[in-house]
Design an enzyme around this catalytic site. Structure first.
Site, PDB file in Angstrom:
ATOM      1  N   TYR A   7      51.920  29.952  35.368  1.00 29.33           N
ATOM      2  CA  TYR A   7      52.624  28.706  36.236  1.00 29.33           C
ATOM      3  C   TYR A   7      53.064  29.378  37.649  1.00 29.33           C
ATOM      4  O   TYR A   7      53.089  28.601  38.611  1.00 29.33           O
ATOM      5  CB  TYR A   7      53.790  28.162  35.600  1.00 29.33           C
ATOM      6  CG  TYR A   7      53.350  27.216  34.364  1.00 29.33           C
ATOM      7  CD1 TYR A   7      53.006  25.870  34.787  1.00 29.33           C
ATOM      8  CD2 TYR A   7      52.994  27.715  33.120  1.00 29.33           C
ATOM      9  CE1 TYR A   7      52.626  25.024  33.749  1.00 29.33           C
ATOM     10  CE2 TYR A   7      52.465  26.536  32.334  1.00 29.33           C
ATOM     11  CZ  TYR A   7      52.431  25.381  32.538  1.00 29.33           C
ATOM     12  OH  TYR A   7      51.862  24.625  31.582  1.00 29.33           O
ATOM     13  N   ARG A  19      42.292  31.067  29.436  1.00 26.59           N
ATOM     14  CA  ARG A  19      43.247  30.701  30.495  1.00 26.59           C
ATOM     15  C   ARG A  19      42.272  30.789  31.803  1.00 26.59           C
ATOM     16  O   ARG A  19      42.251  29.945  32.877  1.00 26.59           O
ATOM     17  CB  ARG A  19      44.553  31.257  30.870  1.00 26.59           C
ATOM     18  CG  ARG A  19      45.598  30.402  31.250  1.00 26.59           C
ATOM     19  CD  ARG A  19      46.827  31.050  31.158  1.00 26.59           C
ATOM     20  NE  ARG A  19      48.023  30.041  31.419  1.00 26.59           N
ATOM     21  CZ  ARG A  19      49.215  30.125  31.391  1.00 26.59           C
ATOM     22  NH1 ARG A  19      49.812  31.289  30.986  1.00 26.59           N
ATOM     23  NH2 ARG A  19      50.039  29.065  31.352  1.00 26.59           N
ATOM     24  N   THR A  60      58.056  37.284  31.265  1.00 28.41           N
ATOM     25  CA  THR A  60      59.152  38.054  30.844  1.00 28.41           C
ATOM     26  C   THR A  60      60.160  37.339  29.764  1.00 28.41           C
ATOM     27  O   THR A  60      61.396  36.837  30.430  1.00 28.41           O
ATOM     28  CB  THR A  60      59.839  38.370  32.164  1.00 28.41           C
ATOM     29  OG1 THR A  60      60.168  37.316  33.039  1.00 28.41           O
ATOM     30  CG2 THR A  60      59.203  39.436  32.908  1.00 28.41           C
ATOM     31  N   GLU A  74      59.933  34.406  43.116  1.00 37.00           N
ATOM     32  CA  GLU A  74      59.346  33.175  43.349  1.00 37.00           C
ATOM     33  C   GLU A  74      60.615  32.032  42.921  1.00 37.00           C
ATOM     34  O   GLU A  74      60.967  31.893  41.892  1.00 37.00           O
ATOM     35  CB  GLU A  74      58.128  32.815  42.159  1.00 37.00           C
ATOM     36  CG  GLU A  74      57.601  31.582  42.726  1.00 37.00           C
ATOM     37  CD  GLU A  74      57.388  31.418  44.299  1.00 37.00           C
ATOM     38  OE1 GLU A  74      56.675  32.349  44.876  1.00 37.00           O
ATOM     39  OE2 GLU A  74      57.558  30.433  45.022  1.00 37.00           O
ATOM     40  N   LEU A  85      59.648  28.542  43.558  1.00 42.54           N
ATOM     41  CA  LEU A  85      58.756  27.381  43.255  1.00 42.54           C
ATOM     42  C   LEU A  85      59.548  26.648  41.972  1.00 42.54           C
ATOM     43  O   LEU A  85      59.816  26.988  41.296  1.00 42.54           O
ATOM     44  CB  LEU A  85      57.606  27.413  43.121  1.00 42.54           C
ATOM     45  CG  LEU A  85      56.865  28.166  42.053  1.00 42.54           C
ATOM     46  CD1 LEU A  85      56.854  27.137  40.846  1.00 42.54           C
ATOM     47  CD2 LEU A  85      55.504  28.623  42.257  1.00 42.54           C
ATOM     48  N   LYS A  92      67.311  36.145  42.622  1.00 42.49           N
ATOM     49  CA  LYS A  92      66.787  35.218  41.670  1.00 42.49           C
ATOM     50  C   LYS A  92      67.437  34.784  40.474  1.00 42.49           C
ATOM     51  O   LYS A  92      67.634  33.800  40.074  1.00 42.49           O
ATOM     52  CB  LYS A  92      65.383  35.773  41.299  1.00 42.49           C
ATOM     53  CG  LYS A  92      64.437  34.877  40.598  1.00 42.49           C
ATOM     54  CD  LYS A  92      64.109  33.601  40.996  1.00 42.49           C
ATOM     55  CE  LYS A  92      63.420  32.754  39.912  1.00 42.49           C
ATOM     56  NZ  LYS A  92      63.190  31.238  40.561  1.00 42.49           N
ATOM     57  N   CYS A 119      62.710  29.066  32.458  1.00 43.58           N
ATOM     58  CA  CYS A 119      63.404  30.097  33.208  1.00 43.58           C
ATOM     59  C   CYS A 119      64.855  29.854  33.063  1.00 43.58           C
ATOM     60  O   CYS A 119      65.572  30.916  32.741  1.00 43.58           O
ATOM     61  CB  CYS A 119      63.144  29.834  34.830  1.00 43.58           C
ATOM     62  SG  CYS A 119      61.424  30.287  35.058  1.00 43.58           S
ATOM     63  N   PHE A 120      65.647  28.709  33.227  1.00 44.92           N
ATOM     64  CA  PHE A 120      67.003  28.815  33.399  1.00 44.92           C
ATOM     65  C   PHE A 120      67.569  29.578  32.301  1.00 44.92           C
ATOM     66  O   PHE A 120      68.633  30.294  32.370  1.00 44.92           O
ATOM     67  CB  PHE A 120      67.492  27.077  33.620  1.00 44.92           C
ATOM     68  CG  PHE A 120      67.175  26.686  34.815  1.00 44.92           C
ATOM     69  CD1 PHE A 120      66.687  27.446  35.780  1.00 44.92           C
ATOM     70  CD2 PHE A 120      67.872  25.384  35.006  1.00 44.92           C
ATOM     71  CE1 PHE A 120      66.560  26.798  37.139  1.00 44.92           C
ATOM     72  CE2 PHE A 120      67.486  24.648  36.028  1.00 44.92           C
ATOM     73  CZ  PHE A 120      67.063  25.602  37.284  1.00 44.92           C
TER      74      PHE A 120
HETATM   75  P1  NAI Z   1      53.191  32.420  32.071  1.00 45.79           P
HETATM   76  O1  NAI Z   1      53.357  32.789  30.562  1.00 45.79           O
HETATM   77  O2  NAI Z   1      52.581  31.017  32.354  1.00 45.79           O
HETATM   78  O3  NAI Z   1      52.061  33.291  32.707  1.00 45.79           O
HETATM   79  C1  NAI Z   1      52.061  34.580  32.546  1.00 45.79           C
HETATM   80  C2  NAI Z   1      50.692  35.271  32.145  1.00 45.79           C
HETATM   81  O4  NAI Z   1      50.675  36.604  32.377  1.00 45.79           O
HETATM   82  C3  NAI Z   1      50.155  34.904  31.033  1.00 45.79           C
HETATM   83  O5  NAI Z   1      48.810  34.177  31.271  1.00 45.79           O
HETATM   84  C4  NAI Z   1      49.805  36.156  30.299  1.00 45.79           C
HETATM   85  O6  NAI Z   1      48.680  36.098  29.610  1.00 45.79           O
HETATM   86  C5  NAI Z   1      49.499  37.139  31.487  1.00 45.79           C
HETATM   87  N1  NAI Z   1      49.829  38.566  31.198  1.00 45.79           N
HETATM   88  C6  NAI Z   1      50.907  39.087  30.316  1.00 45.79           C
HETATM   89  N2  NAI Z   1      50.657  40.347  30.254  1.00 45.79           N
HETATM   90  C7  NAI Z   1      49.379  40.665  30.976  1.00 45.79           C
HETATM   91  C8  NAI Z   1      48.871  41.946  31.169  1.00 45.79           C
HETATM   92  N3  NAI Z   1      49.227  43.128  30.764  1.00 45.79           N
HETATM   93  N4  NAI Z   1      47.662  41.766  31.851  1.00 45.79           N
HETATM   94  C9  NAI Z   1      47.349  40.623  32.261  1.00 45.79           C
HETATM   95  N5  NAI Z   1      47.856  39.558  32.077  1.00 45.79           N
HETATM   96  C10 NAI Z   1      49.040  39.552  31.295  1.00 45.79           C
HETATM   97  O7  NAI Z   1      54.480  32.557  32.876  1.00 45.79           O
HETATM   98  P2  NAI Z   1      55.121  32.069  34.169  1.00 45.79           P
HETATM   99  O8  NAI Z   1      55.720  30.780  34.121  1.00 45.79           O
HETATM  100  O9  NAI Z   1      53.931  32.057  35.276  1.00 45.79           O
HETATM  101  O10 NAI Z   1      56.053  33.113  34.742  1.00 45.79           O
HETATM  102  C11 NAI Z   1      55.671  34.652  35.303  1.00 45.79           C
HETATM  103  C12 NAI Z   1      57.163  35.157  35.660  1.00 45.79           C
HETATM  104  O11 NAI Z   1      57.494  34.315  36.874  1.00 45.79           O
HETATM  105  C13 NAI Z   1      58.364  35.193  34.807  1.00 45.79           C
HETATM  106  O12 NAI Z   1      58.999  36.428  34.964  1.00 45.79           O
HETATM  107  C14 NAI Z   1      59.182  33.973  35.045  1.00 45.79           C
HETATM  108  O13 NAI Z   1      60.569  34.075  34.847  1.00 45.79           O
HETATM  109  C15 NAI Z   1      58.982  33.713  36.829  1.00 45.79           C
HETATM  110  N6  NAI Z   1      59.097  32.502  37.399  1.00 45.79           N
HETATM  111  C16 NAI Z   1      58.547  31.360  36.554  1.00 45.79           C
HETATM  112  C17 NAI Z   1      58.677  30.208  37.256  1.00 45.79           C
HETATM  113  C18 NAI Z   1      58.224  29.146  36.534  1.00 45.79           C
HETATM  114  O14 NAI Z   1      58.425  27.907  37.080  1.00 45.79           O
HETATM  115  N7  NAI Z   1      57.652  29.124  35.539  1.00 45.79           N
HETATM  116  C19 NAI Z   1      59.422  30.013  38.771  1.00 45.79           C
HETATM  117  C20 NAI Z   1      59.919  31.280  39.183  1.00 45.79           C
HETATM  118  C21 NAI Z   1      59.639  32.630  38.419  1.00 45.79           C
END
Ligand code: NAI
Length: 464
Positions: A13, A40, A93, A162, A164, A222, A278-279
């Site tokens: 995301y 994905r 995370t 981030e 967003l 953050k 997140c929250f």
């Molecule tokens: P997500 O779970 O949608 O995406 C993370 C991706 O990383 C997954 O597709 C996973 O397969 C991949 N991944 C994990 N380990 C890997 C590796 N070793 N090599 C390659 N790919 C790997 O998570 P999301 O929502 O994008 O969040 C990511 C980070 O951003 C988190 O730390 C979150 O707290 C932060 N964040 C999220 C927001 C949100 O609205 N979702 C907003 C701001 C920050």
């Protein structure tokens, strides 16, 4: 130094949308988003751009513009690391589910795996950007791994959290309130790395909105931002319960306080509780960090935000049971919406999951309609809780394709997500096809109480 090649590890995301915008706005930079999740990546590469794995208004248009030009999605993580001069780490995370810090601390294993992989592969100097939300001082651990297991190349580590919001990711990225970059301001190389990232954002963000700080301030900002945002929701939700017993109306209270310029009108909407990935995780992480430094009052203060949110979800579900004459056993309850908010297909920590689980424990039959969430996801969310067997979940939950189908013959309807389309449903027809008394529970204060009461509904909204 001018960045020419960016790699982003994690096509979720955050990684997907942020990299799509960087590529859109910086045609001379090659951006490769990599992930170990093959399904994905295949979806990001789907020839039909509407099939990309993340639903965000406007995102498919951005991807259509940049994909194949300077935006690429791949599962070849090593190759992308090797080619890049700047690497964003945007992996998940989540809250730890085992061992020390279980249920509180952030699980940094995915971050560490990335660092070790980068160290193994990198043959020339690279800038590493923490895009994931991380506990304060994580950059220190990353640096030690990179410097001790690498090939003697130089790594600069930046923190670039981030901000967003899902559902408005594209507009938030196009016009961010601010971009925050933390780096080593005390060294020449550190300042160069910061400038390189500033130059990337400067393609479309005005310099006044790009903030540079030391790494620790950036990491902690953050967590602080999410804690403050969630705290506002829990604060207004706490008042919503008081409103319900005093004939005050939480919407009127929110408006009255929001006009105070010191408070401001945003994020004051009472609801069935905040969700999203997140929250909760970020506040739990903050609580854990505070506790680990022995700051128990600080920890307790922030933990209350989560406790209030849990209470709000529970009391909404309990209100349904109480109102339906203290039993929902064998009764059909329609849930409108499953996503944690409108305009996203993300269901992580959605209030709907917990309300459904509570009602299932009371032996209700649940029928769900959400315009963007699949049946597979809804069942997976409930299975993940582990409250009952997968067979039972499949017996008690039905997922349908329209709101009307969900509400037909229902004893009660609960609005769980504020999707715009729920406002304009043919509520008169829905009323006709429901069992009477027809109960309607508005968990988002989306609907017009007067109009629906006039149609005959027994109407309840949070906070009035
Ligand atoms: P997500 O779970 O949608 O995406 C993370 C991706 O990383 C997954 O597709 C996973 O397969 C991949 N991944 C994990 N380990 C890997 C590796 N070793 N090599 C390659 N790919 C790997 O998570 P999301 O929502 O994008 O969040 C990511 C980070 O951003 C988190 O730390 C979150 O707290 C932060 N964040 C999220 C927001 C949100 O609205 N979702 C907003 C701001 C920050």
């Amino acid at each position: 130094m001018k960045v020419k090649n960016i790699c982003c590890i994690g096509a979720g995301y955050v990684g997907g949308p942020t990299m799509a915008i960087i590529a859109q706005k910086s045609p001379e930079i090659t951006v490769t988003v990599v992930d170990i999740n093959e399904k994905r990546i295949a979806a990001w590469n789907d020839p039909d751009v509407e099939q990309i794995p993340i639903y965000e208004p406007g995102l498919s248009e951005v991807v259509a513009e940049a994909r194949g030009r300077n935006l690429f999605f791949s599962t070849d993580v090593d190759a992308a690391i090797d080619a890049a001069d700047m690497i964003f780490i945007s992996v998940n995370t989540p809250t730890k589910t085992y061992g020390m810090g279980k249920g509180m601390a952030a699980d940094l294993k995915y971050i560490e795996l990335c660092a070790r992989q980068i160290a193994r592969v990198a043959k020339n100097d690279k800038i590493i950007v923490e895009k994931s939300t991380l506990p304060v001082r994580t950059a220190e651990a990353l640096k030690r791994i990179l410097d001790n297991t690498g090939n003697g190349v130089n790594f600069q580590i930046l923190s670039n959290p981030e901000f967003l919001a899902e559902g408005t990711a594209v507009t938030d990225l196009h016009k961010p309130d601010r971009v925050l970059i933390g780096g080593d301001l005390d060294s020449e190389k550190g300042r160069e790395a910061i400038q390189a990232l500033v130059d990337v954002y400067a393609h479309w963000v005005t310099p006044d909105n790009i903030l540079t700080t030391n790494v620790w301030s950036s990491e902690l900002s953050k967590l602080t931002a999410n804690a403050f945002l969630a705290q506002r929701v829990s604060s207004i939700n706490a008042m919503s319960e008081l409103c319900e017993v005093t004939e005050a109306d939480v919407q009127e209270v929110a408006k009255a306080i929001g006009m105070d310029s010191r408070i401001g009108p945003k994020f004051l909407k009472a609801s069935v509780g905040f969700g999203g990935s997140c929250f909760q995780k970020d506040i739990l992480n903050l609580v854990y960090i505070a506790k680990s430094f022995g700051l128990n009052e600080v920890a307790d203060y922030w933990e209350q935000v989560i406790l209030m949110n849990d209470h709000q979800k529970r009391r909404f579900a309990a209100k349904i049971v109480k109102t339906l004459f203290n039993t929902v056993s064998g009764k059909k309850i329609a849930l409108l919406g499953w996503a944690f908010k409108k305009d996203t297909n993300d269901t992580r920590e959605s209030a709907a999951i917990y309300v459904a689980d509570y009602l299932l424990n009371e032996q209700a039959e649940i029928v769900v309609y959400d315009p963007k969430v699949t049946q597979e996801q809804i069942l997976a969310d409930l299975d993940y809780l582990g409250t009952r067997s997968e067979e039972e979940n499949r017996k008690l939950i039905t997922v349908v394709n329209t709101a009307e189908a969900a509400c037909a013959e229902a004893h009660a309807v609960a609005v769980m997500t504020e999707w715009d389309e729920f406002k304009t449903l043919d509520w008169e027809a829905i009323y006709t096809h429901m069992l009477k008394p027809a109960f309607l529970f508005d968990g988002r204060r989306l609907l017009d109480k007067e109009a629906l009461t006039d149609l005959g509904f027994e109407f309840y909204a949070i906070g009035s």
